[in-house]
Design an enzyme around this catalytic site. Structure first.
Site, PDB file in Angstrom:
ATOM      1  N   HIS A   1      44.855 -21.345  15.894  1.00  0.00           N
ATOM      2  CA  HIS A   1      45.848 -20.284  15.671  1.00  0.00           C
ATOM      3  C   HIS A   1      45.786 -19.277  16.811  1.00  0.00           C
ATOM      4  CE1 HIS A   1      46.960 -20.603  11.136  1.00  0.00           C
ATOM      5  NE2 HIS A   1      46.913 -21.788  11.720  1.00  0.00           N
TER       6      HIS A   1
ATOM      7  N   TYR B   1      48.269 -11.048   6.584  1.00  0.00           N
ATOM      8  CA  TYR B   1      47.498 -10.057   5.825  1.00  0.00           C
ATOM      9  C   TYR B   1      48.496  -8.976   5.405  1.00  0.00           C
ATOM     10  CZ  TYR B   1      43.134 -12.031   7.695  1.00  0.00           C
ATOM     11  OH  TYR B   1      42.085 -12.858   8.017  1.00  0.00           O
TER      12      TYR B   1
ATOM     13  N   PRO C   1      35.860 -10.129   2.664  1.00  0.00           N
ATOM     14  CA  PRO C   1      36.440 -11.223   3.454  1.00  0.00           C
ATOM     15  C   PRO C   1      37.670 -10.861   4.296  1.00  0.00           C
ATOM     16  CG  PRO C   1      36.896 -11.517   1.110  1.00  0.00           C
ATOM     17  CD  PRO C   1      35.989 -10.346   1.218  1.00  0.00           C
TER      18      PRO C   1
ATOM     19  N   LYS D   1      34.927 -12.677   8.423  1.00  0.00           N
ATOM     20  CA  LYS D   1      33.700 -12.595   9.219  1.00  0.00           C
ATOM     21  C   LYS D   1      32.459 -13.209   8.564  1.00  0.00           C
ATOM     22  CE  LYS D   1      35.197 -10.761  12.911  1.00  0.00           C
ATOM     23  NZ  LYS D   1      36.000 -11.965  13.167  1.00  0.00           N
TER      24      LYS D   1
ATOM     25  N   TYR E   1      38.748  -9.787  15.853  1.00  0.00           N
ATOM     26  CA  TYR E   1      39.086 -10.919  14.984  1.00  0.00           C
ATOM     27  C   TYR E   1      38.628 -12.243  15.596  1.00  0.00           C
ATOM     28  CZ  TYR E   1      41.576 -13.443  11.346  1.00  0.00           C
ATOM     29  OH  TYR E   1      41.875 -14.238  10.265  1.00  0.00           O
TER      30      TYR E   1
END
Ligand code: RFL
Ligand code: PHB
Length: 389
Positions: free
Chosen positions: A72, A200, A292, A296, A384
């Protein structure tokens, strides 16, 4: 029985450490409380950082990951109708890989089988002794019989509820904890993902996440009060609530179906310091938990394994103690940064019970700042895709 490194816990941390040590010629024994099938039935993390993928390659277990994993380039963050794209690849030159924890663990078990390593399942009442001596030993019960293994080092990879952390005397450890007043209700379904990348979502009804495992397997989460139970949420109620939290274009085009797994996970930030006590080292969830929201948890466990496997090889093969002496400090420095990122993502995207009207405006401002500032997006992307080991 005798071994060099006794590993407690046959989850991803324990298996990866065993894999890397055995590859370097260091003998291990893994003690696992449950069956292999049970370990493999847990649906957990889904996103692997670049560094995690590299270490899995070094460990020789990335063949299927490279074939079936979904690279991704970025992800979306939404706020009601606002969609913000964070392009990791443009901003950092790196991507993440979507590949489930269950698949990583399956690949690790099969590599361990090929190497013929020792993994003992269904052990009970594990007890660790003589951590301050040159040789330590671990006792456990197997099929009603008490057994003993002598070893040079013990590594606690036994998760948050394991015995290893609790073996360190209370006055020798410091715990930092924040428990969030909500959980994630997760659903796995055999449906195509709602979007080609993860979303998200912040919304006036709370947090939601659209994730995936492959082109016909989706993973979704919504924030729910911890007092909710899985039985309270029918599939239909779940899909309705999820759609209400997503931008309408995504919600309208979403394919829904029967859930094949449904569970509620609590959210917590937790760190126990130090990560070493005599011959005992803590790795992964045994030492720290993140909410979550930043993906991580598993990745942090892998970076601990990275530091520790090198340190143990140096100590055992070359009698060099510098790295095992530095392990706790080195790993904690990275752990705290991932703690901060996971806390920040959680705060930016979740509604807190009883919060004031100011809090909601702060979330909106954070997301609208991300939409217009490349600097803010780069900061998110850098965290990220994973800070360097
Ligand atoms: P694990 O995976 O908990 O494995 C620990 C293993 O130790 C065994 N064990 C024992 N064995 C022997 N004796 C004892 N006394 C023992 N006590 C326990 C257990 O049976 C188990 O097999 O820890 P590890 O290896 O450090 O791996 C860490 C990751 O599993 C974890 O960080 C992530 O899965 C966290 N996490 C998530 N992370 C993400 O990045 N994204 C997610 O979506 C996500 N969802 C989750 C999660 C963790 C959850 N937990 C801990 C309940 C969802 C849940 C429900
Ligand atoms: C998942 O796919 O399970 C997943 C992905 C990203 C997260 C958390 C969970 O931040």
């Amino acid at each position: 029985m005798k071994t060099e490194v006794l590993i407690i816990g046959g989850g991803p941390s324990g298996l990866l450490l065993s894999q890397l040590l055995n590859k370097a010629g260091v003998a291990t024994v893994v003690l696992e409380r449950t069956t292999r099938e049970r370990v493999l039935s847990r649906i957990r993390a889904g996103v692997l950082e670049t560094g995690t993928v590299s270490l899995l390659k070094d460990a020789g277990i990335a063949t299927r990951l490279e074939k079936e994993g979904l690279p991704h380039d970025g992800c979306y963050l939404s706020d009601d109708e606002l969609m913000v794209h964070v392009n990791f690849y443009e901003l950092t030159g790196k991507r993440v890989m979507v590949y489930g924890q269950t698949e990583v663990t399956t690949d690790l078990y099969s590599a361990q089988d090929d190497m013929g390593t020792t993994i003992i399942h269904e052990v009970e009442d594990v007890a660790i002794h003589e951590l301050d001596q040159k040789t330590s030993f671990v006792e456990y019960t197997l099929e009603g019989q008490r057994k003993r293994i002598d070893c040079s080092y013990v590594v606690g990879c036994d998760g948050f509820h394991g015995v290893s952390r609790k073996t360190i005397p209370e006055d020798a450890r410091v715990e930092f904890e924040r428990v969030y007043p909500f959980g994630w209700l997760g659903v796995l379904s055999r449906t195509p993902p709602a979007n080609h990348e993860l979303i998200y979502a912040n919304s006036s009804r709370g947090f939601a996440l659209c994730s995936m495992r492959n082109e016909n397997l989706s993973r979704y989460y919504i924030q729910v009060p911890m007092s909710d139970t899985v039985e309270q949420w029918s599939d239909e109620q779940f899909w309705t609530e999820l759609k209400l939290r997503l931008p309408s274009e995504t919600a309208n085009n979403m394919v829904t179906g029967a859930s094949i797994e449904k569970s509620i996970a609590p959210l917590r930030s937790f760190v126990s310091e130090p990560l070493r006590w005599g011959n005992l080292f803590l790795v992964g969830d045994a030492a720290h938990i993140v909410p979550p929201t930043g993906a991580k948890g598993l990745n942090l466990a892998v970076s601990d394994v990275y530091y520790l496997h090198q340190a143990l090889i140096a100590a055992i093969k070359h009698d060099v103690q510098t790295d095992i002496n530095a392990y706790s400090e080195k790993a904690l420095s990275r752990i705290w940064k991932a703690m901060r990122f996971s806390w920040q993502m959680t705060t930016m995207l979740h509604q807190f019970d009883g919060e004031d009207s100011f809090a909601g405006q702060m979330r909106k401002a954070s997301l609208s700042h991300l939409a217009r500032s490349e600097t803010a997006r780069r900061d998110l992307a850098e965290n990220y895709i994973g800070l360097p080991f």
